[in-house]
Design a protein around this motif. Structure first.
Motif, PDB file in Angstrom:
ATOM      1  N   ARG B  78      10.961   2.160   0.055  1.00 13.66           N
ATOM      2  CA  ARG B  78      10.387   2.641   1.260  1.00 13.66           C
ATOM      3  C   ARG B  78       9.345   2.185   1.823  1.00 13.66           C
ATOM      4  O   ARG B  78       9.004   2.432   2.588  1.00 13.66           O
ATOM      5  N   LYS B  79       8.408   1.905   0.863  1.00  8.52           N
ATOM      6  CA  LYS B  79       7.166   1.544   1.287  1.00  8.52           C
ATOM      7  C   LYS B  79       6.742   0.242   1.557  1.00  8.52           C
ATOM      8  O   LYS B  79       7.322  -0.957   1.307  1.00  8.52           O
ATOM      9  N   PHE B  81       3.427  -2.254   1.724  1.00 12.35           N
ATOM     10  CA  PHE B  81       2.055  -2.321   0.925  1.00 12.35           C
ATOM     11  C   PHE B  81       1.191  -3.558   1.720  1.00 12.35           C
ATOM     12  O   PHE B  81       1.520  -4.453   1.892  1.00 12.35           O
ATOM     13  N   LYS B  93      -0.759   1.581   2.033  1.00 16.75           N
ATOM     14  CA  LYS B  93       0.605   1.654   2.145  1.00 16.75           C
ATOM     15  C   LYS B  93       1.170   2.495   3.386  1.00 16.75           C
ATOM     16  O   LYS B  93       0.578   3.722   3.367  1.00 16.75           O
ATOM     17  N   LYS B  95       4.816   4.550   4.108  1.00 12.42           N
ATOM     18  CA  LYS B  95       6.120   5.180   3.534  1.00 12.42           C
ATOM     19  C   LYS B  95       7.102   5.325   4.828  1.00 12.42           C
ATOM     20  O   LYS B  95       6.677   5.591   5.821  1.00 12.42           O
ATOM     21  N   ASN B  96       8.207   4.807   4.430  1.00 11.27           N
ATOM     22  CA  ASN B  96       9.376   4.698   5.682  1.00 11.27           C
ATOM     23  C   ASN B  96      10.445   5.730   5.138  1.00 11.27           C
ATOM     24  O   ASN B  96      10.461   6.228   4.073  1.00 11.27           O
TER      25      ASN B  96
END
Lengths: 1024, 401
Positions: B78-79, B81, B93, B95-96
Motif C-alpha cells: 500500500r505504501k 516511501f 511514507k 499509505k494508500n
C-alpha cells in the motif's frame, strides 16, 4: 494405445490438488485416523462402531527401494539404484525445463524442488508421497505440502520430458502466485480453476498433438462443444487438460504471447479468474470462451467434408462405458463355428474382459473376467495393454497382480486361468500376442530400470527371451504371418526423442532389426496380413489405419535395394555430451535428407481409413476381412467394424512419406552386426559438473500440517489444542503429535493436558507405528454418568496388507487409567493392557453417495486385561459385513450384517441408533455392549443433475439418489429384548466426493404393530 | 509541516525541495533526466561497493524513481516511501487504499501515484502534510506516470491516455487508443511540440501530440509491446517487442530514408486522425534470442537491449543490423537495463547485479544480492540504487575515489 489418454471416465492425473476418492483412504491418512479412533476406543471414549472410516483399501509397499539423492542447481532428485540412468535423464530434463520456465513465468523458484522418480507406473502407484490412490491414468503429480514433483517413467523419453515439464509448470505457478500474493500481502485469492492450472501446464510443456486434437475434434464435430463455463462437466478428466491447453493456446494467439504471464502477474487484483482476465485482456471470460469456441468451429467444421466419424462409416459393436482392444476369433462355443470378438470394457466402474458376437453386443455379451476386485486381477490396464485370443478359445492378457504384472492364459469357455506367468525382472507386461501356431507369446515388458523392450516366451515355459535391450520404448509386438519375425513399434528412429514412433521388424532367424517406416509421425499397432501389414499412423492429423503392401516383412534383405538395414549404415557423427540444442538435449543426427538407397518396388502404402477422430488397435476379421478397431467418438471409445478396401488406388500414399529419415546413427562407434547396439539418438543426461552431490537418502523431515482449534461446549466448557503432522520427503516416515488442554480453571491447567506423540513407518510392506499419550477429560454416558478419566500410556500398531483389498491389523495399548465417577463416589485405578486384531477386506466401488459394488468386511476381536488386578477387564468381538449387489449403473442392493458383543468387568459399550445405523430411531438411542443388526437397502438414481437458474446465479445439484430400506436388529445390556425394525425411503445427495446429505423417512415396528407416525431424519454421511 | 519538523530535527539539510524550485524533468522512470534510461551525470566508475543497505517494509512494486533529492519506492502492498538517497533512511511514507502499482512520481512537493483495483485511484498528495490535493478514478493504471511542466500524463488500464493539470486535477485531454499500456510513455521534446511515445499490448507503437492528444503516428508490430520507448538524441525511437524483437524507428528526412532494413512501411490505408508528422519513419528490427519484457536504454549511438534469457545486446546504429556486442548473463532477466556513464547496469532474476562496459560489453563488476531483481535499477550518475524482492534496498558506488 494412448499413454496419457486413458480412463477418461475416471479421475485422471491430479497433480495439483489432492483429492481422494471417498472411502478409499490409505496409508498415512488412514493410519492417523485409525490411530485416533483406536486411542478413543481404548480410552472408552464413546464411539459409534459405525464410524465412517472403518474399512478402506491398502497401498501396499511390495517393493523396497534403496533411495539416493542427487542434488543439482535447482533440484533434489530422489531415485533408486536401478534407475540411475533415468535419474540423470530426469535431472537434465528438469534443469532444461527450469531454464525455460523461468523466462515464461518471469520468476525464479527460490527453493530446491524435490523430484521423485519411479521407473515404472506400478512402482509409482506405491508412493507414500500422497495418501490417495494413484489411478493408472495418472502420469505424475505435484503436491502442495512439500512441493514435491513425483513422476513415473512410462518407457518413453518424450513422455518423460513432457511430464517433468508439466509438473514443473505447477511448481512455478504455485511459487509465482504465492510470491505475487505475498507481495500484496493478500490471502483472499485462491488458485485459478483447475482447467486453467492443468491447461497451462500442458500448454507450456508440450505442443498441441494428435491426442488433444482428437478430443477437440470430436467435441466440435459431435455438436457437444463445451464452453469454458461448462468445463466443470469434465472436471478432473483428461478432457479438461486438453481443453484447457487449447484455451491457453488460444489466449496467447488471440491476445498476445504475454497475456498468460500477465494474468499470473495480475492474479492478486481480482477474486476470481474472470476478474483477472477482464483486467488483463480487456474482455470478459465469456467473450474469450465464445471466441475460442468459434475458432474451433472454423478450424474443425471444414474437416467434415474431408473425413468421417467412426459411426458414419463403421458399425458400432459396443455401447455404454468404454470398450476397447477388440480381437476377432472364429470360435465354436458349442453352437457352431462363428465369429466372436473378445474385448476389454469398463461399463460400470470395474474393468472386465468380455466376449460378444461378431455382429455386436446386441446379440449378447458374456463377461469372461471381472477385474479390480481381487489381488490377482488388480488392474487390467484397460487402455495401455492389448489382449489376444486364439480360435481355440485361449485368451492371453496381462494384469497387475501384487507387485508386478502377471500374464495369464485364460480359457474362454470355462473362464478359468490355465497358466500364469510372472517374471522376476519384468515389472510391467503389455500387449501379449500369440504366434500364428499358438506356441509362443511375444509381449512388451518393462524391467526395474524402466526399459521398455520386447520379450518372447514359449507357451508352457517360464523362461523368456529378450529381443531388445535399450532405453528406447518398444511397443505393440506382433508375430509376422510366417512366425519368423516380430513387428513392433519403437521410438528408436531419428525423431523418437520427440515422441515419433516407427514400425520395425525383428528377424527371429538372424536377429536383424529393420525399420519398416521412418518418419516424424507416430506409427503404431502393426497388424500383419498375408500381403503386408496394417498399422496406425497420425500423419494426417488423426490416427488412421494404413496398409503396406509388401512381401518383404519377413524377407529383410529384399525390403531395401540400398543400404538401409540398420546394421549396414555408416557412421557419420559422433556422440556429443551436453547437447544444447532446443530438442531437449537428446543427442541426434541432423534431420531431413533423402533416404539412401532405392525403395523396394514391391512396396506400396495405402490409407485404409480416413476418420476425423481416431482409430486404434486394428485387427482383421477372419470371417470377411473387415477391419475391427477401437474408435473414438462422443467422448468415448467403442469397438467398431468397418468394411475396407485396401486396393483403392486413390488412397495410395507416397512411400517417401513413410521413409523420410536419415538412417544414420549418433554413436561414434562402428556398428557390429548386432543391430541392438545402434543408436539414432541418445537421451541427454545431466552433465557431471552440474551435480553438486549424489548420496544415499537420509530421512529428511518437514512439517506437513499444523492446525489448531478452539471449541466451546456448554457442558464441558472450553477446549483448545494443536495437532501437527511431520513426514519425510518420501512419505515413508511420519510423526504425529497433538496437544490440548481441557482445564476449567487455571489451577487445573497443568493436570489437564492431553498430549500424544506417535511415529508411523510405511516404508515396507508391513506398516507399523508406536506412540505415547496422556489424556484427561470429563466424560458422560448413561451408564457411568459424569466421570473424569486420566490415561497415561503407549501403543503399538502393525498392519499387514495381504493385498490391495485386504489386510490384517493389530494394535496393543498399555495404559494406566484413573476413572473417577465423582458423582457416585466410585474411583477405579488400574493398569490395562489391550490387544485388538482385525481383518479388513474392502473392494468396494463408490459412486457419489457411497459404495455401489463389491463388499466391505471388518472382523475384530479384542481383549483388555487389568494387569495389576490379575483379571480381564473386557473382551469384545465385532463383525461388520457389507455387500453391494450391482443392479445397474447407479443402482445396487446393499446388505449389512453387524454384530457386536463385549463382556467383562467393564464391557465396552457402543452407541447404536440413528441415520448411520438404525434408521427411524434416535441417534445414539442405545449405549450397550450387545448389538445385532441387519440392514437392507435398495439404492437407485433419481436425478443426475439439476440446475436452477436464479437471478443471483445458477445453483446446481448433482447425484440425487433414492433408497428404500429395511433395518432390523436388537441392542441390549443384559437381557435380550427381541428384534425390532424400521422401514422407509430416503434421499441422498453427494457433494463432489466430499460428503453426502441424507434424508430418511421411516416407520418403526416391533413385528407386532407399526407405528402410525413416520420419523424423519436429516443428517450427513455416506451410505453404509 | 510534519516533514519540515522532521527534517529540521536531522543533521544536515532537508533534501526535499519544498517550493516550486527547479522541477525534476521527469520523463522517464529510469535514470534521471531524459527519456533514454541513461544518467547524464557520470561519476560512476563501475564499482559495486555497498554504500548502504536497508530493509524495506514492503516488497517493491515497480521501478524506483529518483527526483527532488528523494528516492521514491512504491511498496507492493500500500505504501509509497520517500527515502534519502544519501543514507537510505526514510523521509516519509504514504499509505494508500491499495497497491500503488504505477510507482510514485514526486514533483516538487507533490506526490502522484495510482492505486490498484478495486479502488483505481489516481491521487495527488502534498508531501508536506499528506493532504490529498485531488483524486481521479481510472481503471488499473500500471504504467508509471509522466509529467512535463504542469501536465501529468497517465496511461489508463482502460486503453485511454489522460492528460491532467497536475496542480488542479482538471482533465486537459483524453485519447482512447485501446489495449493495455503496461510500460511508461516517453516524451520527446521537439521544436514543433512535444510528442508522447507509447507502446501498447496490442502491438502498436504510437505518437501523440502532448498538448492535444492527437494521434500523429501509429504502427503495428509483430506481437505485444511491453517496453517503454527510449529516444535517442537524433530522434531515433528504440523499443522492444515481447516476442523477442528489438525495434528502431528512424526518421526519414524528406523522401530519403536514413535507414531501412525491412520492407514494412506505414500502411497508407491505415486511418490517422491527423496529418502525420512531417518526418516519416523507417522501421528496423532485429530478432533477439528470446522474448523481452524489458525496455531498452540508449546513449549517444549506443542502444542496449536485453531479453529474458539474460542476453544483453548493444547496437551502435539505428539500423540494428548486427549487435556491436552481445553478452550472455547467467540467469533470466526481466528488469530493464540502465546506462550510467560508460557502463550498463542490469539486474537478473537470480539476484545478480552486473555492470558491463558500454563500448565493449566487458563485465566490469557483479554482485549477488539476496533475492531476485525484478525492476530496473536507478542512478543519479554516481551511485546505483536497486531494490530486491526480499525487501532489500541497496546503494552501490565506489567507496574509494
Amino acid at each position: 494405445m494412448l499413454n496419457l489418454l486413458s480412463y477418461l471416465i475416471s479421475n485422471s492425473a491430479r497433480p495439483v490438488t489432492q483429492r481422494k476418492s471417498a472411502g478409499k483412504t490409505s496409508t498415512l491418512a488412514s493410519l492417523a485416523i485409525v490411530c485416533a479412533a483406536t486411542i478413543s476406543l481404548v480410552l472408552a471414549v464413546p464411539q459409534s462402531a459405525h464410524a465412517q472410516f472403518f474399512f478402506g483399501q491398502n497401498k501396499v509397499q511390495y517393493s523396497s527401494f534403496d533411495w539416493k539423492v542427487m542434488t543439482t542447481e535447482h533440484f533434489k532428485i530422489y531415485y533408486y539404484e536401478e534407475e540411475e540412468y533415468l535419474a540423470q535423464m530426469g535431472a537434465r530434463i528438469a534443469e532444461d525445463s527450469y531454464a525455460m520456465l523461468t523466462k515464461k513465468f518471469n520468476h525464479e523458484v527460490r527453493r530446491t524442488v524435490p523430484l521423485i522418480i519411479y521407473s515404472d507406473p506400478l512402482f509409482f502407484s506405491q508412493t507414500n508421497t500422497t495418501s490417495g490412490f494413484i489411478g493408472e491414468s495418472t502420469g505424475g503429480f505435484t503436491e502442495f505440502f512439500k512441493g514435491r514433483m513425483v513422476v513415473p517413467f512410462i518407457g518413453s523419453y518424450a513422455d518423460f520430458d513432457h511430464v517433468i515439464r508439466h509438473e514443473l509448470v505447477h511448481v512455478f505457478m504455485l511459487s509465482k502466485l504465492s510470491s505475487v500474493q505475498r507481495g500484496q500481502r493478500t490471502t483472499r485469492t485462491g488458485l485459478p480453476p483447475l482447467w486453467f492450472v492443468e491447461g497451462l501446464a500442458e500448454h507450456w510443456s508440450t505442443s498441441w498433438n494428435t491426442q488433444g486434437d482428437m478430443l477437440v475434434r470430436d467435441m466440435v464435430v459431435s455438436g457437444r462443444i463445451l464452453g469454458i463455463e461448462d468445463f466443470r462437466k469434465v472436471w478432473g478428466t483428461f478432457y479438461m487438460y486438453k481443453f484447457g491447453q487449447s484455451v491457453c493456446e488460444f489466449i496467447e494467439k488471440e491476445y498476445g504471447a504475454d497475456k498468460i504471464t500477465m494474468i499470473l502477474e495480475n492474479w492478486w487484483k481480482g477474486k476470481r479468474l474472470r476478474d483477472v482476465v477482464f483486467l488483463t485482456l480487456g474482455v470478459t471470460l465469456d467473450e474469450v470462451s465464445r471466441k475460442w469456441v468459434y475458432s474451433l468451429k472454423k478450424k474443425y467444421y471444414p474437416l467434415i467434408s474431408e473425413a468421417d466419424m467412426p459411426n458414419q462409416v463403421g458399425h458400432k459393436l459396443t455401447s455404454r462405458g468404454f470398450s476397447v482392444k477388440g480381437v476377432p476369433i472364429m470360435y465354436d462355443n458349442g453352437d457352431g463355428l462363428k465369429e466372436w470378438i473378445v474385448y476389454k470394457g469398463n461399463k460400470l466402474g470395474y474393468s472386465t474382459l468380455n466376449m460378444m458376437s461378431g455382429s455386436g453386443e446386441g446379440s449378447g455379451v458374456r463377461t469372461i473376467l471381472k477385474g479390480e476386485r481381487s489381488a490377482d486381477f488388480e488392474s487390467l490396464h484397460l487402455m495401455r495393454s492389448g489382449i489376444d485370443a486364439t480360435d481355440d478359445g485361449l485368451l492371453v492378457f496381462s494384469s497387475k497382480a501384487s507387485e508386478s504384472d502377471a500374464m495369464y492364459l485364460l480359457d474362454i469357455d470355462t473362464r478359468k486361468v490355465r497358466q500364469q506367468y510372472r517374471f522376476k525382472d519384468i515389472v510391467s507386461i503389455h500387449s501379449p500376442r500369440f504366434s500364428p501356431d499358438g506356441k509362443r507369446i511375444v509381449f512388451s515388458g518393462v524391467d526395474r530400470s524402466g526399459k521398455s523392450d520386447i520379450f518372447l516366451v514359449e507357451v508352457g515355459d517360464t523362461t523368456y527371451q529378450r529381443l531388445t535391450n535399450d532405453y528406447y520404448q518398444d511397443l505393440d509386438p506382433v508375430f509376422a504371418k510366417s512366425g519368423s519375425a516380430v513387428l513392433f513399434a519403437s521410438d528408436r528412429g531419428p525423431w523418437g526423442d520427440r515422441g515419433a514412433k516407427d514400425i520395425y521388424s525383428y528377424s527371429l532367424e538372424n536377429d536383424q532389426l529393420t525399420a519398416l517406416t521412418t518418419n516424424k509421425f507416430t506409427d503404431r499397432s502393426p497388424e500383419p496380413s498375408d500381403s503386408g501389414y496394417y498399422f496406425v499412423s497420425n500423419r494426417d492429423g488423426a490416427s488412421n489405419v494404413y496398409f503396406c503392401r509388401t512381401d518383404a516383412v519377413d524377407n529383410h534383405q529384399e525390403l531395401f535395394a540400398g543400404a538401409r538395414q540398420i546394421s549396414d549404415v555408416t557412421i557419420d557423427s559422433t556422440y556429443r555430451a551436453d547437447d544444447e540444442s532446443e530438442d531437449g538435449g537428446a543427442h541426434r543426427t541432423d534431420s531431413a535428407g533423402a533416404i539412401d538407397g532405392e525403395m523396394s518396388s514391391s512396396e506400396e502404402f495405402v490409407q485404409v481409413t480416413d476418420l476425423l477422430t481416431g482409430v486404434f488397435d486394428p485387427r482383421i476379421s477372419p470371417s470377411n476381412g473387415d477391419l475391427i478397431y477401437t474408435g473414438y467418438q462422443n467422448f468415448g471409445f467403442q469397438v467398431y467394424r468397418q468394411g475396407i478396401d485396401n486396393q483403392d488406388e486413390k488412397n495410395i500414399v507416397s512411400v517417401s512419406e513413410f521413409r523420410s529419415g536419415v538412417l544414420k546413427p549418433v554413436s561414434g562407434e562402428e556398428p557390429d552386426n548386432d543391430a541392438k547396439a545402434t543408436e539414432y539418438w541418445r537421451p541427454g543426461v545431466i552433465a557431471a559438473e552440474s551435480v553438486t552431490s549424489d548420496v544415499s537418502y537420509a530421512t529428511d523431515y518437514s512439517l506437513d500440517i499444523a492446525q489448531s482449534t478452539v471449541s466451546f461446549d456448554p457442558v464441558f466448557g472450553t477446549q483448545g489444542g494443536v495437532q501437527a503432522l511431520m513426514t519425510d520427503v518420501l512419505g515413508n516416515h511420519a510423526f504425529y503429535g497433538f496437544i490440548s488442554n481441557t482445564a476449567r480453571t487455571k489451577d487445573d491447567i497443568l493436570t489437564s493436558f492431553n498430549l500424544g506423540l506417535s511415529y508411523f513407518n510405511l516404508e515396507r510392506r508391513v506398516n507399523w507405528g508406536f506412540g505415547g499419550f496422556h489424556t484427561f477429560n470429563e466424560f458422560s454416558n448413561v451408564v457411568d454418568g459424569y466421570y473424569f478419566e486420566r490415561s497415561v500410556g503407549g501403543f503399538g500398531q502393525l498392519r499387514y496388507p495381504i493385498s490391495r483389498y485386504s489386510r490384517i491389523e493389530t494394535s496393543v495399548f498399555a495404559r494406566h487409567r484413573d476413572k473417577d465417577q465423582f458423582l457416585r463416589g466410585i474411583r477405579r485405578r488400574s493398569f490395562l493392557v489391550s490387544h485388538f486384531v482385525s481383518y479388513v477386506s474392502d473392494n468396494s466401488l463408490w459412486e457419489a453417495t457411497g459404495p455401489i459394488d463389491g463388499h466391505r468386511i471388518n472382523l475384530t476381536v479384542g481383549v483388555t486385561a487389568a494387569v495389576d488386578e490379575g483379571q480381564f477387564n473386557d473382551v469384545l468381538a465385532m463383525a461388520d459385513i457389507r455387500n453391494y449387489k450391482r443392479l445397474g449403473r447407479n443402482s445396487a442392493f446393499a446388505t449389512r450384517i453387524f454384530g457386536y458383543t463385549s463382556g467383562g468387568i467393564d464391557p465396552r459399550r457402543i452407541y447404536h441408533g440413528g441415520s448411520w445405523s438404525f434408521r427411524g430411531f434416535d441417534r445414539r438411542q442405545w449405549y450397550v455392549p450387545n448389538v445385532v443388526f441387519i440392514s437392507n437397502e435398495l439404492r437407485f438414481p433419481l436425478v443426475n443433475h439439476i440446475l436452477l437458474g436464479l437471478p443471483i446465479g445458477n445453483l446446481g445439484f448433482n447425484s440425487i439418489r433414492g433408497a428404500f430400506f429395511y433395518d432390523t436388529g436388537a441392542a441390549w445390556e443384559n437381557n435380550y429384548p427381541g428384534f425390532i425394525g424400521s422401514f422407509g425411503a430416503g434421499l441422498r445427495m453427494g457433494f463432489g466426493g466430499l460428503f453426502a446429505f441424507r434424508f430418511d423417512w421411516s416407520y418403526r415396528h416391533d413385528y407386532k404393530t407399526i407405528e402410525k407416525s413416520p420419523n424423519f431424519d436429516f443428517f450427513f454421511g455416506w451410505n453404509f | 509541516m510534519l516533514l519540515f519538523v522532521a527534517s529540521c530535527s536531522r543533521q544536515g539539510t532537508n533534501k526535499l525541495t519544498m517550493g516550486e524550485g527547479e522541477a525534476a524533468p521527469w520523463r522517464f522512470v529510469r535514470g534521471g533526466l531524459d527519456a533514454q534510461g541513461a544518467a547524464a551525470k557520470h561519476g560512476f566508475n563501475g564499482k559495486l561497493d555497498v554504500i548502504w543497505e536497508r530493509g524495506l517494509k514492503e516488497k517493491p512494486q515497480g521501478p524506483l524513481a529518483l527526483a527532488n533529492g528523494a528516492l521514491t519506492i512504491a511498496g507492493a502492498k500500500r505504501k509509497v516511501f520517500l527515502i534519502d538517497p544519501a543514507t537510505g533512511e526514510t523521509y516519509t511514507k504514504f499509505k494508500n487504499r491499495s497497491s500503488p502499482q504505477s510507482g510514485g512520481l514526486l514533483v516538487d512537493s507533490l506526490l502522484y501515484n495510482s492505486t490498484s483495483p478495486p479502488f483505481n485511484y489516481l491521487d495527488c498528495r502534498a508531501v508536506s502534510n499528506g493532504e490529498l490535493r485531488w483524486r481521479s478514478v481510472i481503471l488499473d493504471i500500471t504504467a508509471p506516470l509522466l509529467f512535463k511542466g504542469k501536465r501529468l500524463f497517465v496511461l489508463g488500464g482502460d486503453g485511454v491516455i489522460y492528460c491532467f493539470d497536475r496542480f488542479s486535477g482538471d482533465l486537459i485531454w483524453e485519447k482512447r487508443v485501446g489495449g493495455k499500456m503496461i510500460s511508461a510513455p516517453a516524451l520527446e521534446a521537439r521544436p514543433d511540440g512535444d510528442v508522447l511515445w507509447i507502446a501498447n499490448s496490442y502491438g502498436w507503437i504510437g505518437a501523440y501530440d502532448a498538448s492535444s492528444g492527437k494521434e500523429l503516428y501509429r504502427r503495428k508490430m509483430n506481437g505485444a509491446l511491453v517496453s517503454t520507448p527510449a529516444i535517442a538524441d537524433n530522434g531515433t525511437i528504440y523499443f522492444s517487442g515481447q516476442n523477442g524483437y528489438a525495434y528502431s524507428l528512424s526518421r526519414k528526412i524528406g523522401n530519403r530514408a536514413t535507414a531501412v532494413t525491412l520492407s514494412e512501411m506505414v500502411n497508407p490505408a491505415e486511418p490517422l486522425e491527423q496529418k502525420p508528422v512531417s518526418d516519416t519513419f523507417a522501421l528496423a528490427e532485429s530478432i533477439l534470442q528470446s522474448p523481452s519484457w524489458s525496455s531498452p536504454a540508449v546513449k549517444n549511438d549506443f542502444a542496449i537491449f536485453v531479453d529474458n534469457s539474460g542476453n544483453v545486446y548493444c547496437f551502435d546504429s539505428p539500423h540494428l543490423t548486427k549487435p556491436l556486442w552481445k553478452v550472455q548473463l547467467d540467469g533470466a532477466l526481466v528488469a530493464s537495463p540502465i546506462i550510467v556513464g560508460d557502463f550498463v547496469v542490469v539486474g537478473l532474476l537470480t539476484g545478480k547485479l552486473y555492470v558491463l562496459r558500454l563500448t565493449t560489453g566487458e563485465i566490469v563488476s557483479s554482485r549477488l544480492l539476496d533475492s531476485p531483481i525484478k525492476y530496473s535499477a536507478i542512478s543519479d550518475g554516481d551511485r546505483i540504487f536497486v531494490a530486491t524482492q526480499r525487501k532489500s534496498l541497496y546503494c552501490f558506488g565506489s567507496l574509494s575515489r
